[in-house]
Structure formats: structure tokens, C-alpha cells
Design a protein around this motif. Structure first.
Motif, PDB file in Angstrom:
ATOM      1  N   VAL A  89       5.416  -1.616   2.845  1.00 47.62           N
ATOM      2  CA  VAL A  89       4.220  -1.853   3.658  1.00 47.62           C
ATOM      3  C   VAL A  89       3.129  -0.842   3.310  1.00 47.62           C
ATOM      4  CG1 VAL A  89       3.283  -1.922   5.990  1.00 47.62           C
ATOM      5  CG2 VAL A  89       5.526  -2.918   5.533  1.00 47.62           C
ATOM      6  N   VAL A  90       3.501   0.421   3.162  1.00 52.30           N
ATOM      7  CA  VAL A  90       2.526   1.457   2.815  1.00 52.30           C
ATOM      8  C   VAL A  90       1.886   1.155   1.467  1.00 52.30           C
ATOM      9  CG1 VAL A  90       2.228   3.893   2.213  1.00 52.30           C
ATOM     10  CG2 VAL A  90       3.598   3.267   4.211  1.00 52.30           C
ATOM     11  N   PHE A  91       2.708   0.793   0.487  1.00 46.74           N
ATOM     12  CA  PHE A  91       2.180   0.461  -0.838  1.00 46.74           C
ATOM     13  C   PHE A  91       1.225  -0.725  -0.758  1.00 46.74           C
ATOM     14  CE2 PHE A  91       2.334  -1.897  -4.838  1.00 46.74           C
ATOM     15  CZ  PHE A  91       2.022  -0.904  -5.748  1.00 46.74           C
ATOM     16  N   ALA A  92       1.588  -1.736   0.038  1.00 44.70           N
ATOM     17  CA  ALA A  92       0.739  -2.922   0.170  1.00 44.70           C
ATOM     18  C   ALA A  92      -0.597  -2.580   0.823  1.00 44.70           C
ATOM     19  CB  ALA A  92       1.474  -3.994   0.979  1.00 44.70           C
ATOM     20  N   ILE A  93      -0.580  -1.698   1.815  1.00 40.61           N
ATOM     21  CA  ILE A  93      -1.809  -1.306   2.505  1.00 40.61           C
ATOM     22  C   ILE A  93      -2.767  -0.615   1.546  1.00 40.61           C
ATOM     23  CG2 ILE A  93      -2.750   0.288   4.237  1.00 40.61           C
ATOM     24  CD1 ILE A  93      -0.294  -0.377   5.968  1.00 40.61           C
ATOM     25  N   TYR A  94      -2.227   0.223   0.662  1.00 43.44           N
ATOM     26  CA  TYR A  94      -3.071   0.963  -0.276  1.00 43.44           C
ATOM     27  C   TYR A  94      -3.386   0.176  -1.548  1.00 43.44           C
ATOM     28  CZ  TYR A  94      -2.781   5.329   2.354  1.00 43.44           C
ATOM     29  OH  TYR A  94      -2.906   6.293   3.321  1.00 43.44           O
ATOM     30  N   SER A  95      -2.904  -1.054  -1.652  1.00 39.90           N
ATOM     31  CA  SER A  95      -3.069  -1.823  -2.887  1.00 39.90           C
ATOM     32  C   SER A  95      -4.417  -2.529  -2.993  1.00 39.90           C
ATOM     33  CB  SER A  95      -1.945  -2.866  -2.991  1.00 39.90           C
ATOM     34  OG  SER A  95      -2.133  -3.885  -2.018  1.00 39.90           O
ATOM     35  N   GLY A  96      -5.192  -2.504  -1.915  1.00 41.16           N
ATOM     36  CA  GLY A  96      -6.478  -3.186  -1.936  1.00 41.16           C
ATOM     37  C   GLY A  96      -6.443  -4.576  -1.326  1.00 41.16           C
ATOM     38  N   ALA A  97      -5.326  -4.958  -0.752  1.00 42.26           N
ATOM     39  CA  ALA A  97      -5.230  -6.270  -0.108  1.00 42.26           C
ATOM     40  C   ALA A  97      -6.023  -6.278   1.201  1.00 42.26           C
ATOM     41  CB  ALA A  97      -3.761  -6.612   0.158  1.00 42.26           C
ATOM     42  N   GLN A  98      -6.501  -7.460   1.581  1.00 42.26           N
ATOM     43  CA  GLN A  98      -7.213  -7.590   2.851  1.00 42.26           C
ATOM     44  C   GLN A  98      -6.243  -7.680   4.033  1.00 42.26           C
ATOM     45  OE1 GLN A  98      -8.601  -9.212   0.029  1.00 42.26           O
ATOM     46  NE2 GLN A  98      -9.963  -7.447   0.142  1.00 42.26           N
ATOM     47  N   ALA A  99      -5.026  -8.163   3.762  1.00 43.52           N
ATOM     48  CA  ALA A  99      -4.052  -8.327   4.845  1.00 43.52           C
ATOM     49  C   ALA A  99      -2.646  -8.134   4.315  1.00 43.52           C
ATOM     50  CB  ALA A  99      -4.194  -9.706   5.488  1.00 43.52           C
ATOM     51  N   VAL A 100      -1.768  -7.656   5.189  1.00 41.25           N
ATOM     52  CA  VAL A 100      -0.355  -7.474   4.873  1.00 41.25           C
ATOM     53  C   VAL A 100       0.455  -8.093   5.998  1.00 41.25           C
ATOM     54  CG1 VAL A 100       1.513  -5.833   4.449  1.00 41.25           C
ATOM     55  CG2 VAL A 100      -0.799  -5.322   3.631  1.00 41.25           C
ATOM     56  N   ALA A 101       1.372  -8.996   5.655  1.00 43.41           N
ATOM     57  CA  ALA A 101       2.223  -9.646   6.653  1.00 43.41           C
ATOM     58  C   ALA A 101       3.661  -9.191   6.454  1.00 43.41           C
ATOM     59  CB  ALA A 101       2.130 -11.164   6.525  1.00 43.41           C
ATOM     60  N   PHE A 102       4.322  -8.845   7.549  1.00 36.88           N
ATOM     61  CA  PHE A 102       5.718  -8.420   7.474  1.00 36.88           C
ATOM     62  C   PHE A 102       6.387  -8.629   8.820  1.00 36.88           C
ATOM     63  CE2 PHE A 102       3.286  -4.836   8.927  1.00 36.88           C
ATOM     64  CZ  PHE A 102       4.104  -4.150   9.823  1.00 36.88           C
ATOM     65  N   GLN A 103       7.705  -8.486   8.838  1.00 39.32           N
ATOM     66  CA  GLN A 103       8.484  -8.629  10.050  1.00 39.32           C
ATOM     67  C   GLN A 103       8.939  -7.252  10.503  1.00 39.32           C
ATOM     68  OE1 GLN A 103      12.014 -10.944   9.532  1.00 39.32           O
ATOM     69  NE2 GLN A 103      12.465 -11.096  11.711  1.00 39.32           N
ATOM     70  N   SER A 104       8.798  -6.987  11.807  1.00 44.41           N
ATOM     71  CA  SER A 104       9.194  -5.678  12.309  1.00 44.41           C
ATOM     72  C   SER A 104       9.756  -5.809  13.716  1.00 44.41           C
ATOM     73  CB  SER A 104       7.992  -4.726  12.334  1.00 44.41           C
ATOM     74  OG  SER A 104       8.330  -3.514  12.992  1.00 44.41           O
ATOM     75  N   SER A 105      10.850  -5.108  13.971  1.00 41.49           N
ATOM     76  CA  SER A 105      11.432  -5.069  15.316  1.00 41.49           C
ATOM     77  C   SER A 105      11.297  -3.679  15.921  1.00 41.49           C
ATOM     78  CB  SER A 105      12.912  -5.470  15.253  1.00 41.49           C
ATOM     79  OG  SER A 105      13.628  -4.595  14.392  1.00 41.49           O
ATOM     80  N   ASP A 106      10.532  -2.824  15.262  1.00 38.76           N
ATOM     81  CA  ASP A 106      10.379  -1.427  15.684  1.00 38.76           C
ATOM     82  C   ASP A 106       8.927  -1.173  16.086  1.00 38.76           C
ATOM     83  OD1 ASP A 106      10.110   1.290  15.949  1.00 38.76           O
ATOM     84  OD2 ASP A 106      11.242   1.802  14.149  1.00 38.76           O
ATOM     85  N   PRO A 107       8.638  -1.090  17.371  1.00 36.46           N
ATOM     86  CA  PRO A 107       7.249  -0.877  17.818  1.00 36.46           C
ATOM     87  C   PRO A 107       6.640   0.423  17.312  1.00 36.46           C
ATOM     88  CG  PRO A 107       8.631  -1.610  19.640  1.00 36.46           C
ATOM     89  CD  PRO A 107       9.554  -1.304  18.500  1.00 36.46           C
ATOM     90  N   MET A 108       7.441   1.474  17.176  1.00 37.35           N
ATOM     91  CA  MET A 108       6.918   2.754  16.710  1.00 37.35           C
ATOM     92  C   MET A 108       6.476   2.650  15.250  1.00 37.35           C
ATOM     93  SD  MET A 108       9.638   5.354  18.535  1.00 37.35           S
ATOM     94  CE  MET A 108       8.852   6.801  17.818  1.00 37.35           C
ATOM     95  N   PHE A 109       7.291   1.990  14.447  1.00 33.71           N
ATOM     96  CA  PHE A 109       6.934   1.778  13.043  1.00 33.71           C
ATOM     97  C   PHE A 109       5.682   0.900  12.936  1.00 33.71           C
ATOM     98  CE2 PHE A 109       7.420  -1.290   9.485  1.00 33.71           C
ATOM     99  CZ  PHE A 109       7.125  -0.427   8.441  1.00 33.71           C
ATOM    100  N   THR A 110       5.641  -0.157  13.758  1.00 34.90           N
ATOM    101  CA  THR A 110       4.487  -1.052  13.743  1.00 34.90           C
ATOM    102  C   THR A 110       3.208  -0.313  14.113  1.00 34.90           C
ATOM    103  OG1 THR A 110       5.942  -2.876  14.381  1.00 34.90           O
ATOM    104  CG2 THR A 110       3.579  -3.233  14.622  1.00 34.90           C
ATOM    105  N   GLN A 111       3.299   0.542  15.125  1.00 38.82           N
ATOM    106  CA  GLN A 111       2.139   1.328  15.540  1.00 38.82           C
ATOM    107  C   GLN A 111       1.664   2.244  14.415  1.00 38.82           C
ATOM    108  OE1 GLN A 111       0.123   1.394  17.990  1.00 38.82           O
ATOM    109  NE2 GLN A 111      -0.915   3.360  17.677  1.00 38.82           N
ATOM    110  N   GLU A 112       2.604   2.880  13.732  1.00 36.31           N
ATOM    111  CA  GLU A 112       2.261   3.776  12.619  1.00 36.31           C
ATOM    112  C   GLU A 112       1.561   3.004  11.503  1.00 36.31           C
ATOM    113  OE1 GLU A 112       4.495   6.544   9.246  1.00 36.31           O
ATOM    114  OE2 GLU A 112       5.642   5.678  10.902  1.00 36.31           O
ATOM    115  N   MET A 113       2.090   1.820  11.171  1.00 32.90           N
ATOM    116  CA  MET A 113       1.489   1.014  10.112  1.00 32.90           C
ATOM    117  C   MET A 113       0.124   0.480  10.543  1.00 32.90           C
ATOM    118  SD  MET A 113       3.507   1.208   7.541  1.00 32.90           S
ATOM    119  CE  MET A 113       3.735   2.904   8.115  1.00 32.90           C
ATOM    120  N   TYR A 114      -0.019   0.176  11.833  1.00 34.19           N
ATOM    121  CA  TYR A 114      -1.301  -0.309  12.347  1.00 34.19           C
ATOM    122  C   TYR A 114      -2.377   0.753  12.167  1.00 34.19           C
ATOM    123  CZ  TYR A 114      -4.940  -1.477  15.712  1.00 34.19           C
ATOM    124  OH  TYR A 114      -6.159  -1.716  16.302  1.00 34.19           O
TER     125      TYR A 114
END
Length: 331
Positions: A89-114
Motif C-alpha cells: 500500500v505504501v509503495f502504491a501511494i508513492y507510485s503516482g497513482a490517483q487511487a489505491v484500493a485494498f482490503q483491510s480489517s485493521d482500523p489502525m492500519f487504515t487510519q495510518e494509510m489514510y
């Protein structure tokens, strides 16, 4: 008509023609800019590699990408471990994409990625996770409460007049992190069971996606024997393991299995009558809606907080239809 009025009329007509041309050109430019935005949009969809539902997810996102003129890159993971998913997810965020879609069951991880994605101007989209974690992150997901009511009703149907004494198997969540996603499923099951005097949950278990999880679960189920006649498993990866345990224990005619998900083994066991039925979200609709959500964001900078995905209930009566439909996916 005097020469003066004739000149005025001609001038007025010329002005109208010029205005029309400008409006036409402006509209064409706006349409071209809109098309350029769409075709320049890039999305990365991260999914597992080993599950039939993700094979269809990748197929449907690729088809939707052509429809919406969006560049979609599907990234498959051999492992769904937290470190592997985080790195991806981190690599995808820094890759220049406009959006990244993934599945997450961890709210803390999701918040960090947000927070990381927001700093980079990247839109996150969750799928099969709902948006209970953060209402600013759109989600494409089956409703967890509906998953509960659907599996609960299957359990009632499977047990018949005997009544339902069920062992409920959930996916293990991280310690200290509340799982609204799981709790809503359980609430849906209990809503159905509450309508019957002879339906109850006798034990709730949790399991992980480990190689030896089946052995640990088998020992637990053995210790609980004669206390249940139904197993409701909402961890898609454990459903085939439970089915094999029921076969090994010669309990196929005594214990009904209600599953979740559409792994190939699960569909095979439904066809053989080992599993009574399974409930699964529509993977084709899910993939299409993920891309459609980015399309809406690119054009309007807005989106629906949650795009619900329909559920399918698969039993022995209709499993052949779904197998023909889904097993044709190219590996």
C-alpha cells in the motif's frame, strides 16, 4: 430596409456566429479535458492471488477500466500478512497513482494509510471492508449485517425441525482492536436465531489463515462433539478445512456446514453435499464498482461513502450455475 439597419442585422448575425463557435469550442475543450483526466487516471488494486473471488475481482476491474477509460493496475500478493500489505500500500501511494484500493480489517492500519495518502493527494478505496473504520474513506463491500442474516437463515434451513445448535467460527481479529465488521455479522445471525425457539449459538471460535489452523480447529471441534449440529464459518479460508474435518470424522450427515466465500474447494464441497451452502459477495460487481468510484471522483471530486455489493446464496440446487460462471475465469 435601410442600409443602416441592414448593417446592424449583419453585425448581430456575425456576433451570434462568433458566440456559437466559442461555445462549441469551449464545450469541446471541456470534454477533451474531461477525457484526458479519465485517461490519465491511474489506480492500483491490491488483492490476494490464491482466491477465486480475487481472480474475478481483477478480471472485472480490467473490464471496467476499458469502460471508464482509466488505467488500472492489479497487484497480487502471495501473502496477506500485515507487513506485506503495508509495504504494498505504501509503495502504491508513492507510485503516482490517483487511487489505491485494498482490503483491510485493521482500523489502525487504515487510519495510518489514510493520513499518508492524504498527504500525497491519493484517494483510498476499501473493498470488502465496509467504511465503519473511517467515514472519509469510500468502501465497496457487502453489508456485514446482511452476511449475518443470510448465513443465519441458511443455518435454520439446514437444521430443519431438529433445531439449530451452531458453532460460530470467525476470523481472528487483532487483540485490542474492536471489529465492528465481525460484530455486525454476529448481530445479523442473532437477529435470525431470535425468531426461533430452537436456535442457538453454543460456542464462538476464532481462527487464523495458518497452515495448522485446521488442526487446532479440529481439536476444538472434537472436544465440543455432540453439543452442536451446525457449523457457521465466516472465515472464507477456513471453510474447506472444516469440511475436510467433518469428512474425516464421518459427520457429513450429522453436521451441517454454512460457509462464506467462493473458494473453488468450497464450491466443490457444496456440490458434493458436504457443505450445505455458502454466502458470497458478487466479485464482478465489486470490481466494477471500485473503478466506477474512481471515475466519479475524477469527474466530480465526490463519491458515495459506501457502494453495497449484492450477496449470492449458493446451495446444492444452484451451485452448478455459479461454478460454470465463475470457474471460467482465466487463472
Amino acid at each position: 430596409m435601410s442600409r443602416k439597419y441592414m448593417l446592424v442585422s449583419i453585425g448581430f448575425l456575425v456576433l451570434l456566429v462568433v458566440l456559437y463557435i466559442q461555445l462549441f469550442m469551449f464545450g469541446s475543450v471541456r470534454q477533451a479535458e474531461k477525457t484526458d483526466r479519465q485517461q490519465g487516471s491511474r489506480m492500483i488494486v491490491i488483492s490476494k492471488d490464491n482466491d477465486l473471488i480475487y481472480q474475478h475481482l481483477r478480471k472485472s476491474t480490467a473490464e471496467a477500466a476499458k469502460q471508464y477509460h482509466i488505467n488500472v493496475e492489479n497487484q497480487t500478493l502471495q501473502s496477506w500478512e500485515s507487513t506485506t500489505l503495508r509495504d504494498s500500500v505504501v509503495f502504491a501511494i508513492y507510485s503516482g497513482a490517483q487511487a489505491v484500493a485494498f482490503q483491510s480489517s485493521d482500523p489502525m492500519f487504515t487510519q495510518e494509510m489514510y493520513e499518508l495518502a492524504s498527504d500525497q493527494g491519493v484517494q483510498l478505496i476499501l473493498y470488502e471492508s465496509e467504511n465503519y473504520q473511517r467515514d472519509t474513506i469510500p468502501a465497496v463491500s457487502a453489508n456485514s449485517y446482511s452476511i449475518g442474516t443470510s448465513t443465519g437463515q441458511l443455518a435454520i434451513d439446514a437444521s430443519g425441525e431438529e433445531g439449530c445448535k451452531a458453532v460460530l467460527v470467525l476470523e481472528k481479529t487483532q487483540e485490542g482492536i474492536p471489529s465492528t465488521y465481525q460484530n455486525m455479522k454476529v448481530q445479523g445471525i442473532m437477529e435470525v436465531f431470535g425468531q426461533y425457539d430452537n436456535a442457538e449459538i453454543v460456542q464462538t471460535l476464532s481462527t487464523e489463515e495458518e497452515v495448522y489452523a485446521g488442526e487446532k480447529l479440529a481439536n476444538t471441534l472434537e472436544a465440543l462433539k455432540n453439543t452442536y449440529n451446525t457449523i457457521i464459518c465466516l472465515n472464507a479460508y477456513t471453510v474447506p478445512l472444516i469440511a475436510q474435518q467433518v469428512i474425516d470424522s464421518n459427520l457429513v450427515d450429522k453436521v451441517q456446514i454454512i460457509g462464506y466465500g467462493m473458494q473453488q474447494q468450497t464450491l466443490d464441497y457444496v456440490s458434493r453435499g458436504v457443505i450445505y451452502g455458502t454466502v458470497t459477495p458478487d466479485p464482478d460487481q465489486m470490481g466494477n464498482d471500485i473503478v466506477a468510484m474512481l471515475h466519479t471522483w475524477v469527474n466530480n471530486h465526490s463519491y458515495d461513502d459506501n457502494m453495497p455489493v449484492p450477496l449470492h446464496t449458493i446451495t446444492r440446487e444452484n451451485v452448478d450455475k455459479f461454478s460454470r460462471q465463475w470457474l471460467e475465469t482465466e487463472q
